[in-house]
Design a protein around this motif. Structure first.
Motif, mmCIF file in Angstrom:
data_model
loop_
_atom_site.group_PDB
_atom_site.id
_atom_site.type_symbol
_atom_site.label_atom_id
_atom_site.label_comp_id
_atom_site.label_asym_id
_atom_site.label_seq_id
_atom_site.Cartn_x
_atom_site.Cartn_y
_atom_site.Cartn_z
ATOM 1 N N SER A 118 0.811 -1.222 0.000
ATOM 2 C CA SER A 118 0.000 0.000 0.000
ATOM 3 C C SER A 118 0.842 1.269 0.000
ATOM 4 O O SER A 118 0.432 2.313 0.528
ATOM 5 C CB SER A 118 -0.965 0.002 1.191
ATOM 6 O OG SER A 118 -1.906 -1.049 1.070
ATOM 7 N N ARG B 38 -0.758 4.495 -1.467
ATOM 8 C CA ARG B 38 -1.831 5.182 -0.736
ATOM 9 C C ARG B 38 -1.199 6.067 0.338
ATOM 10 O O ARG B 38 -0.548 5.582 1.261
ATOM 11 C CB ARG B 38 -2.771 4.166 -0.082
ATOM 12 C CG ARG B 38 -4.003 4.777 0.585
ATOM 13 C CD ARG B 38 -4.880 3.676 1.172
ATOM 14 N NE ARG B 38 -6.161 4.183 1.646
ATOM 15 C CZ ARG B 38 -6.375 4.625 2.891
ATOM 16 N NH1 ARG B 38 -5.388 4.631 3.791
ATOM 17 N NH2 ARG B 38 -7.572 5.052 3.250
ATOM 18 N N ASP C 83 -8.374 9.772 1.194
ATOM 19 C CA ASP C 83 -9.775 9.740 0.768
ATOM 20 C C ASP C 83 -9.903 9.929 -0.741
ATOM 21 O O ASP C 83 -10.742 9.289 -1.399
ATOM 22 C CB ASP C 83 -10.580 10.808 1.513
ATOM 23 C CG ASP C 83 -10.056 12.223 1.263
ATOM 24 O OD1 ASP C 83 -8.817 12.415 1.336
ATOM 25 O OD2 ASP C 83 -10.869 13.123 1.006
ATOM 26 N N TYR D 192 -7.535 9.129 -2.917
ATOM 27 C CA TYR D 192 -7.012 7.872 -3.468
ATOM 28 C C TYR D 192 -8.114 6.822 -3.483
ATOM 29 O O TYR D 192 -8.343 6.144 -4.496
ATOM 30 C CB TYR D 192 -5.828 7.408 -2.625
ATOM 31 C CG TYR D 192 -5.196 6.100 -3.070
ATOM 32 C CD1 TYR D 192 -4.088 6.101 -3.915
ATOM 33 C CD2 TYR D 192 -5.691 4.876 -2.626
ATOM 34 C CE1 TYR D 192 -3.495 4.912 -4.316
ATOM 35 C CE2 TYR D 192 -5.105 3.680 -3.031
ATOM 36 C CZ TYR D 192 -4.005 3.708 -3.866
ATOM 37 O OH TYR D 192 -3.435 2.518 -4.260
ATOM 38 N N ASP D 193 -8.809 6.680 -2.361
ATOM 39 C CA ASP D 193 -9.869 5.668 -2.247
ATOM 40 C C ASP D 193 -11.025 5.958 -3.208
ATOM 41 O O ASP D 193 -11.628 5.032 -3.754
ATOM 42 C CB ASP D 193 -10.385 5.607 -0.807
ATOM 43 C CG ASP D 193 -9.338 5.103 0.172
ATOM 44 O OD1 ASP D 193 -8.364 4.462 -0.266
ATOM 45 O OD2 ASP D 193 -9.497 5.354 1.384
ATOM 46 N N PRO E 44 -11.927 2.672 -5.730
ATOM 47 C CA PRO E 44 -12.816 2.066 -4.728
ATOM 48 C C PRO E 44 -12.634 0.558 -4.674
ATOM 49 O O PRO E 44 -12.462 -0.101 -5.700
ATOM 50 C CB PRO E 44 -14.216 2.438 -5.247
ATOM 51 C CG PRO E 44 -14.046 2.688 -6.703
ATOM 52 C CD PRO E 44 -12.677 3.282 -6.851
ATOM 53 N N GLU F 21 -10.106 -1.105 -3.351
ATOM 54 C CA GLU F 21 -8.731 -1.587 -3.170
ATOM 55 C C GLU F 21 -8.469 -1.812 -1.684
ATOM 56 O O GLU F 21 -8.691 -0.931 -0.860
ATOM 57 C CB GLU F 21 -7.723 -0.598 -3.731
ATOM 58 C CG GLU F 21 -6.280 -1.072 -3.577
ATOM 59 C CD GLU F 21 -5.273 -0.166 -4.262
ATOM 60 O OE1 GLU F 21 -5.231 -0.169 -5.514
ATOM 61 O OE2 GLU F 21 -4.544 0.552 -3.559
#
Length: 400
Positions: A316, A319, A355, A357-358, A362, A364
């Motif tokens: 990760s 992120r 947020d 990135y997410d 969506p 991940e």
């Protein structure tokens, strides 16, 4: 057909890989983006051109994004980063002469950073007793991971970075020449410049930064906050394109191709960037070592390996993590660059935007198995608590 054209500034470092691969492999084009990558030499150039809008986005050291948002050392321009371009990747390289002196002074194996820091302290004291000039070390910018990494290591051994040695600012591409010319005794910089010094026979890699901090956020894909607010769809497309690039680079089957992309001539890539007057080109083999984490650390051919040397997307790494920027802000406070306040801490954390990135990716899942419990994993000192910076800093013997 491209519907958006953007200009992104970057420095010739291995952790610009996702930027270069995203363009070269067509991941940005798939998102309808035409990207012009613009090479810069110094971080101040990158910061200033991002701040005034010459660049739409930039390859940026995380502390510069924090300093710009807080208005430290320059005008205040809030920055946001929805994507991390690399975790780890720095190393500390020293001259063979300093390495020999530290070996002679070491109480143990200097591969251990607490042993090497203590050895450096004894070398510093011996030089001072003889009336010799202080050792000089290069780092890339006052607000840089390189500055904080080398300070953290030195201070652990009792070396005061502001009193016992000289720290000087050098752009990454000039580190090797400065070592060769005797202007510095060592430096902390990102790949591939440490490997270049080793290959030229003038440097020994003493520590990978992951020896000091197993998880250290390094570079961000950074934007002016206002630009990000005004271009949310473009931002999401950029995150998606660069996540594809990071996944491509991290796949073992693609490592050779990724290294070739970064080192191929006549393209907007690392080799053409590094082909500056009076400077050695960096071959694909050197880039390959960086991506694999298997580095020659000494001119005698000694090799060290770490699967944490540079993480572009795995674990990760792409992120962005507010804990990482809180640690960097704590270093700014420790070394007298910033006041300690809840407001400043909150602003520092606001730089990274997991947020966003997410929202672009969506579903991940986080992959943090085996990562440090406090998100940092420093080789010495207490666990990091991002909600108690004052308590964290209170125990250090050397602090500002």
């Amino acid at each position: 057909m491209w519907d958006v054209r953007l200009k992104i500034g970057f420095i010739p470092l291995a952790d610009a890989a996702a930027l270069i691969v995203a363009v070269d492999k067509g991941f940005t084009a798939q998102e309808g983006l035409s990207i012009e990558l613009v090479r810069e030499v110094s971080w101040s150039n990158i910061r200033d051109k991002l701040n005034v809008g010459v660049f739409d986005a930039a390859h940026l050291i995380a502390p510069i994004a924090i300093a710009s948002t807080l208005g430290l050392g320059h005008v205040r321009v809030p920055i946001v980063a929805p994507f991390g371009l690399g975790v780890n990747g720095n190393a500390i390289t020293i001259t063979p002469a300093l390495h020999a002196a530290m070996l002679a002074a070491a109480d143990g194996n200097i591969i251990d950073p607490i042993v090497s820091a203590g050895a450096l302290k004894r070398v510093v004291e011996a030089r001072k007793a003889k009336g010799m000039e202080p050792l000089t070390f290069g780092m890339t910018f006052p607000f840089s991971t390189h500055n904080y990494h080398i300070r953290f290591w030195m201070a652990a051994g009792g070396v005061d970075p502001d009193e016992d040695v000289r720290l000087v600012v050098l752009p990454p591409p000039y580190m090797v020449d400065s070592l060769a010319n005797g202007h510095v005794d060592g430096f902390c910089v990102g790949a591939p410049w440490n490997s270049v010094a080793v290959d030229l026979g003038i440097g020994i890699i003493l520590h990978f930064v992951c020896d000091i901090l197993p998880r250290a956020a390094e570079k961000l894909l950074a934007f002016r906050a206002r630009w990000a607010e005004e271009n949310p769809d473009v931002l999401r497309r950029l995150v998606r394109a660069h996540r594809k690039a990071a996944a491509f680079i991290e796949a073992p089957a693609n490592r050779e191709e990724a290294a070739a992309i970064l080192a191929a001539p006549n393209r907007i890539d690392v080799a053409s960037i590094l082909a500056m007057p009076n400077r050695a080109d960096v071959a694909a083999e050197v880039i390959g070592r960086t991506l694999s984490g298997r580095l020659k650390v000494s001119p005698d051919g000694t090799v060290r390996s770490s699967d944490r040397y540079l993480m572009v997307g795995r674990k990760s790494a792409a992120r962005p993590d507010p804990v990482q920027v809180a640690w960097l802000y704590a270093q700014m406070v420790r070394w007298g660059q910033a006041p300690l306040s809840a407001e400043h801490l909150a602003l520092a954390k606001s730089v990274v935007r997991p947020d966003l990135y997410d929202a672009a990716l969506p579903g991940e899942e986080l992959d943090l198995a085996g990562e440090p419990a406090d998100g940092i994993g420093a080789f010495t000192g207490p666990a990091f608590n991002p909600d108690d910076i004052a308590g964290y800093l209170s125990g250090w013997a050397i602090r500002r």
